[in-house]
Design a protein around this motif. Structure first.
Motif, mmCIF file in Angstrom:
data_model
loop_
_atom_site.group_PDB
_atom_site.id
_atom_site.type_symbol
_atom_site.label_atom_id
_atom_site.label_comp_id
_atom_site.label_asym_id
_atom_site.label_seq_id
_atom_site.Cartn_x
_atom_site.Cartn_y
_atom_site.Cartn_z
ATOM 1 N N LEU A 1 0.807 -1.221 0.000
ATOM 2 C CA LEU A 1 0.000 0.000 0.000
ATOM 3 C C LEU A 1 0.843 1.275 0.000
ATOM 4 N N THR A 2 1.943 1.265 0.743
ATOM 5 C CA THR A 2 2.732 2.490 0.897
ATOM 6 C C THR A 2 3.854 2.628 -0.123
ATOM 7 N N LEU A 3 4.414 1.516 -0.573
ATOM 8 C CA LEU A 3 5.556 1.575 -1.490
ATOM 9 C C LEU A 3 5.187 1.174 -2.910
ATOM 10 N N ALA A 4 4.440 0.071 -3.049
ATOM 11 C CA ALA A 4 4.127 -0.438 -4.387
ATOM 12 C C ALA A 4 2.786 0.070 -4.916
ATOM 13 N N GLY B 1 -12.844 3.043 6.395
ATOM 14 C CA GLY B 1 -14.166 2.463 6.309
ATOM 15 C C GLY B 1 -14.796 2.332 7.688
ATOM 16 N N ALA B 2 -16.113 2.364 7.747
ATOM 17 C CA ALA B 2 -16.823 2.184 9.019
ATOM 18 C C ALA B 2 -16.578 0.793 9.590
ATOM 19 N N TYR B 3 -16.184 -0.135 8.716
ATOM 20 C CA TYR B 3 -15.928 -1.514 9.137
ATOM 21 C C TYR B 3 -14.654 -1.651 9.970
ATOM 22 N N THR B 4 -13.709 -0.721 9.817
ATOM 23 C CA THR B 4 -12.415 -0.846 10.494
ATOM 24 C C THR B 4 -12.530 -0.835 12.018
ATOM 25 N N PRO B 5 -13.180 0.150 12.646
ATOM 26 C CA PRO B 5 -13.307 0.097 14.113
ATOM 27 C C PRO B 5 -14.114 -1.105 14.596
ATOM 28 N N ILE B 6 -15.078 -1.555 13.791
ATOM 29 C CA ILE B 6 -15.873 -2.728 14.175
ATOM 30 C C ILE B 6 -14.995 -3.979 14.189
ATOM 31 N N ASP C 1 -6.290 -0.457 6.213
ATOM 32 C CA ASP C 1 -7.233 0.618 5.915
ATOM 33 C C ASP C 1 -6.768 1.939 6.534
ATOM 34 N N VAL C 2 -6.204 1.837 7.735
ATOM 35 C CA VAL C 2 -5.728 3.043 8.435
ATOM 36 C C VAL C 2 -4.543 3.679 7.704
ATOM 37 N N ILE C 3 -3.623 2.855 7.199
ATOM 38 C CA ILE C 3 -2.418 3.411 6.561
ATOM 39 C C ILE C 3 -2.640 3.761 5.091
ATOM 40 N N PHE C 4 -3.771 3.331 4.520
ATOM 41 C CA PHE C 4 -4.070 3.644 3.120
ATOM 42 C C PHE C 4 -4.676 5.046 3.061
ATOM 43 N N LEU C 5 -3.904 6.020 2.609
ATOM 44 C CA LEU C 5 -4.265 7.430 2.712
ATOM 45 C C LEU C 5 -5.229 7.921 1.642
#
Length: 338
Positions: free
Chosen positions: A65-68, A142-147, A270-274
């Motif tokens: 996600l961050t490099l490629a 996404g709303a799904y992440t904290p869940i 999901d958190v690190i995908f900006l």
């Protein structure tokens, strides 16, 4: 062109081999830690082993996600790993001659499997809903992440309470099976093996992207099939090593625990995908792998409760055969959409 393809395959296989070798070492040192601390094999497999054997998925996802910048490989490696981890049970059932593994294994694994069904199915549903509308999304996640994170914490708490009495009993074991290896040495070896897994996992998505380009495959297919298998090599190595040291419950707990942690990795990704909510940037076909993994986990639960003794084909029972058929079906669906 042929030389280029060969070199890319060699890079991919080199990452896979390093992950596999390090995974074997992880198993040995985890077993030593369990032996010297008095913790149960199931608890070590569920927490210590599953977290570290899932490091390739975590590192591969972050790198992808961050490099490629290949979100389909990041999610595909997670969902494909969940499916492949359950196929490892087929290998385990074949290697352990005699009674079915579902007859030998502890019934306590049903709880972790049940949480696995809930988390994996929820992730699959979220992928489908994200492809249909944006109501599942906040601004950046996404709303799904904290869940997902909340469900995982609830699962760990419930499993800890469930295992607590068994851990207390196992502390009373007397003889150490590794008298010549200190706990400090075990922790050191465990950390070094983890480092190898991390380094190989960082490079894996780059080799996978190159592989997809030269072979004419899309990132979803490569991520779900090839990257997932490579990142699941620690789980495979752990399983084979566990057979050798007669630690079936540790192996089973590791596989089920890895799938739980894999879904949490989706939340971390999901958190690190900006760019936005991760599931909005991937193919909805990943939901097929998610639901396949959920159904397969349900079949494992049936096997653990029903505890079949009979074998149907080549020393494996109907539970393992069902898992294999679902894996092949999932692979076929992904292939025809590649």
């Amino acid at each position: 062109m042929l030389l280029t393809i060969l070199l890319i395959w060699l890079k991919f296989l080199a990452c896979a081999v390093l992950i596999g070798i390090a995974g074997t070492k992880l198993t040995r040192y985890a077993d030593i830690i369990a032996d010297k601390t008095g913790l149960s094999g199931s608890w070590i497999g569920l927490i210590l082993l599953s977290t570290v054997t899932s490091l390739p998925e975590l590192i591969t996802g972050i790198s992808a996600l961050t490099l490629a910048d290949v979100p389909d490989i990041a999610v595909g490696s997670i969902m494909g790993s969940c499916v492949f981890n359950l196929v490892i049970l087929v290998i385990l059932d074949y290697l352990l001659r005699g009674q079915s593994i579902y007859h030998r294994a502890s019934l306590n694994h049903v709880l972790s499997a049940a949480f696995g069904v809930v988390l994996i199915a929820f992730a699959g549903l979220s992928i489908l809903l994200s492809s249909l509308s944006s109501f599942m999304n906040f601004t950046f996640i996404g709303a799904y992440t904290p869940i997902i994170i909340l469900c995982y914490l609830v699962a760990m708490r419930a499993l800890f309470v469930h295992e607590h009495s068994r851990v207390e009993q196992s502390v009373k074991r007397i003889a150490s099976r590794y008298p010549d290896i200190t706990l400090t040495r075990a922790y050191t070896g465990y950390l070094l093996a983890s480092l190898v897994v991390v380094m190989a996992g960082i490079y894996l998505p780059f080799a996978s992207t190159q592989l997809a380009e030269v072979m004419g495959w899309n990132n979803t297919f490569v991520g779900t099939l090839f990257v997932a298998i490579a990142t699941s090599l620690p789980e495979l190595a752990v399983t084979i090593a566990a057979v050798r040291i007669n630690a079936l419950d540790m192996a089973l707990a590791n596989l089920l625990g890895s799938n739980l942690f894999n879904i949490v990795i989706l939340a971390i990704n999901d958190v690190i995908f900006l760019k936005g909510a991760l599931f909005s940037y991937i193919s909805p076909i990943h939901a097929v792998s998610a639901f396949s993994a959920a159904v397969m986990t349900g079949i494992v639960m049936i096997g653990l409760i029903y505890r079949p003794r009979s074998q149907v084909f080549m020393n494996i029972g109907w539970v393992s055969l069902s898992l294999l058929m679902l894996y092949l079906f999932n692979t076929y669906v992904l292939y025809i959409h590649h």
